[in-house]
Design a protein around this motif. Structure first.
Motif: not given
Length: 355
Positions: A30-42
């Motif tokens: 769950e935390t990783n999905i959030t972290y990766l999504n934030e990376t995909l949307h700078p």
């Protein structure tokens, strides 16, 4: 507490570690999905609390994996007959090539100059003297190959195992191997990292990442975006900087971290050009003497479109390398290793009878 009581206690500990890993992996997902999504949307701000929690879950997963293997090792040694006073001496040992050579008994050969192939040639020569036309099974052959290394470990753990000598039991019509050595082989076989069996390499990679975390520095979770023909994918890696290779234990991971980008590329290029030959070994594999454990993605290739990142698998663990760091898959490969580990430990816990 008697031995059976301790065995029950460690079985309980192992069960707890499995449960903890399942919970940690689910929470980290769950935390990783959030972290990766934030990376995909700078344009989005990185949630620092979530990023820290994601790292903490990742650290805890590595630690739990290492603890689980150590608990299993202690449990197996207790089943073999280790005295309680030696429990603190037991920890994960891969029985790697270096350990085998260190425990090789010889008065006429310089151990410092011998490699595993030369050791195997010596073993085969001795083996042929007692083998003749007798039918020696595959497991006994390799158990004998590791006889000195295993008996040395057992003696260190307080299990009395006389110095191993290759011999044939005419009454049993098989190699004469101490029962405790056979038990050790059966319990620990999945974790070996040697010429006999390299299935423990995948475990040792994450063990080494955990040791790096435990004693030296944080292998920070690093998101990495890669473009393929019809899509973009984002990966989650443990990152270890090139200059940190001196902080790693000797082994495959340290070799990769310390290998120059261009040198590694030459190894991968040669592997790619010979991909139809399963027996082909690149120079790194020849150095490791573990067989063909480095593989490539034939569809997507082994280098990024910008030529700045190399991709390859070591014992099915995805690893990437750029000019500055080595990246070890913190997602699918880690999950694969955890699943394999559960199956292997479940099988080991079910062992009660040995040939």
């Amino acid at each position: 507490m008697n031995t059976q009581g301790l065995i029950k206690e460690f079985e309980k500990n192992i069960s707890y570690q499995f449960e903890k890993i399942e919970i940690l992996y689910s929470a980290r997902k769950e935390t990783n999905i959030t972290y990766l999504n934030e990376t995909l949307h700078p344009t989005q701000n990185i949630d620092k609390r979530n990023a820290t929690l994601n790292q903490a879950y990742s650290d805890a997963l590595l630690n739990s994996l290492a603890s689980l293997i150590d608990y299993y090792c202690i449990l197996c040694m207790l089943k073999i007959g280790m005295p309680h006073s030696k429990i603190r001496k037991v920890q994960y040992r891969s029985i790697n090539n270096k350990f085998i050579l260190d425990k090789f008994k010889s008065t006429s050969i310089d151990k410092k100059s011998i490699n595993m192939q030369a050791f195997k040639d010596i073993y085969d020569s001795e083996f042929s003297k007692i083998h003749t036309s007798k039918n020696i099974n595959y497991r006994d052959y390799w158990t004998g190959f590791l006889g000195n290394a295993i008996s040395s470990s057992l003696n260190e753990y307080g299990v009395s195992a006389k110095e191993f000598t290759l011999a044939y039991d005419v009454y049993e019509e098989r190699l004469d191997i101490n029962a405790d050595i056979k038990k050790y082989f059966s319990y620990m076989y999945p974790f070996f990292c040697n010429m006999c069996n390299n299935s423990g390499v995948k475990h040792s990679i994450y063990i080494d990442v955990n040791n790096f975390l435990k004693h030296n520095a944080v292998p920070y979770i690093t998101p990495h975006i890669e473009s393929f023909e019809n899509e973009k994918r984002i990966y989650s890696y443990f990152e270890i900087q090139n200059e940190h290779h001196l902080l790693l234990k000797d082994g495959i991971l340290k070799d990769i971290v310390g290998t120059d980008f261009e040198k590694l590329k030459l190894n991968l290029d040669s592997k790619y050009c010979n991909s139809n030959n399963y027996d082909y070994l690149c120079e790194l594999e020849k150095t490791w003497e573990l067989g063909s454990i480095l593989t490539l993605d034939r569809i997507n290739g082994h280098i990024s479109k910008d030529n700045k990142t190399l991709y390859f698998f070591i014992d099915n663990v995805l690893i990437a390398k750029n000019h500055h760091a080595t990246l070890i898959d913190a997602d699918d490969s880690l999950l694969m290793v955890l699943k394999v580990l559960k199956r292997e430990i479940d099988n080991g816990l079910g062992y009660e009878h040995f040939d």
